[in-house]
Write a protein that holds these residues in place. Structure first.
Motif, short mmCIF file in Angstrom:
data_model
loop_
_atom_site.label_atom_id
_atom_site.label_comp_id
_atom_site.label_asym_id
_atom_site.label_seq_id
_atom_site.Cartn_x
_atom_site.Cartn_y
_atom_site.Cartn_z
N VAL A 262 -0.59 2.45 -12.64
CA VAL A 262 0.46 1.57 -12.51
C VAL A 262 1.36 1.68 -11.18
O VAL A 262 2.44 1.01 -10.72
CB VAL A 262 1.67 1.70 -13.65
N TYR A 263 1.05 2.61 -10.29
CA TYR A 263 1.59 2.94 -9.13
C TYR A 263 0.47 2.41 -8.04
O TYR A 263 0.58 2.98 -6.77
CB TYR A 263 2.01 4.54 -8.91
N ARG A 264 -0.32 1.98 -8.27
CA ARG A 264 -1.56 1.31 -7.40
C ARG A 264 -0.61 0.51 -6.48
O ARG A 264 0.12 -0.51 -6.90
CB ARG A 264 -2.58 0.47 -8.12
N GLY A 265 -0.87 0.66 -5.12
CA GLY A 265 -0.22 0.06 -4.06
C GLY A 265 1.02 0.42 -3.47
O GLY A 265 1.85 -0.41 -2.94
N VAL A 266 1.39 1.32 -4.20
CA VAL A 266 3.11 1.68 -3.94
C VAL A 266 3.32 2.20 -2.43
O VAL A 266 4.38 2.13 -2.16
CB VAL A 266 3.45 2.88 -5.11
N GLN A 267 2.33 2.63 -1.73
CA GLN A 267 2.39 3.08 -0.38
C GLN A 267 3.06 1.85 0.48
O GLN A 267 3.95 2.29 1.35
CB GLN A 267 0.96 3.56 0.34
#
Length: 143
Positions: free
Chosen positions: A132-137
């Motif tokens: 669910v934190y995929r792409g948080v960067q």
């Protein structure tokens, strides 16, 4: 000390800026406050109104290092607090955004998820919490 005719106005562009941190602060103050003193404090080299009005000895309000340091520390604290707030909002809100995108991009004719809870639980089961934190960067880099 400057003569009263040469006394600095409230325009911060005329003020000496000894280092890069003060330069950034002065630039931000000009944008935020316009032709006022920075944060309501007299800027370096400005004469006090009482000294010129009374005709007494010219005293220069060269902001003491404590005042300058406290203004710089306040600015640094404001930047730090804003950055921490932005990071917190991103970390708390990103899982909801991920689930929203999953629901929006699934096929309307053959949906993979029946709802938000189903989408979140399937992602967590298959990829773990990191899913669910995929792409948080990318949003964090903007902070």
């Amino acid at each position: 000390a400057r003569a009263p005719s040469q006394a600095m106005t409230a325009n911060t562009r005329d003020a000496p800026v000894p280092n890069a941190f003060d330069a950034v602060y002065a630039s931000c103050a000009r944008r935020a406050f316009g032709p006022m003193t920075m944060g309501g404090l007299a800027h370096r080299g400005a004469t006090t109104p009482s000294a010129t009005a009374t005709g007494g000895a010219m005293t220069t309000f060269a902001a003491s290092s404590a005042n300058e340091a406290s203004a710089g520390v306040k600015f640094a604290k404001d930047v730090f607090a804003g950055t921490c707030g932005g990071i917190t909002v991103t970390l708390l809100g990103h899982p909801f955004d991920t689930v929203k995108v999953l629901l929006q991009t699934q096929s309307a004719k053959n949906p993979v998820y029946s709802g938000a809870v189903d989408a979140a639980s399937k992602v967590i089961k298959s990829e773990g919490v990191a899913g669910v934190y995929r792409g948080v960067q990318s949003p964090l880099a903007g902070q």
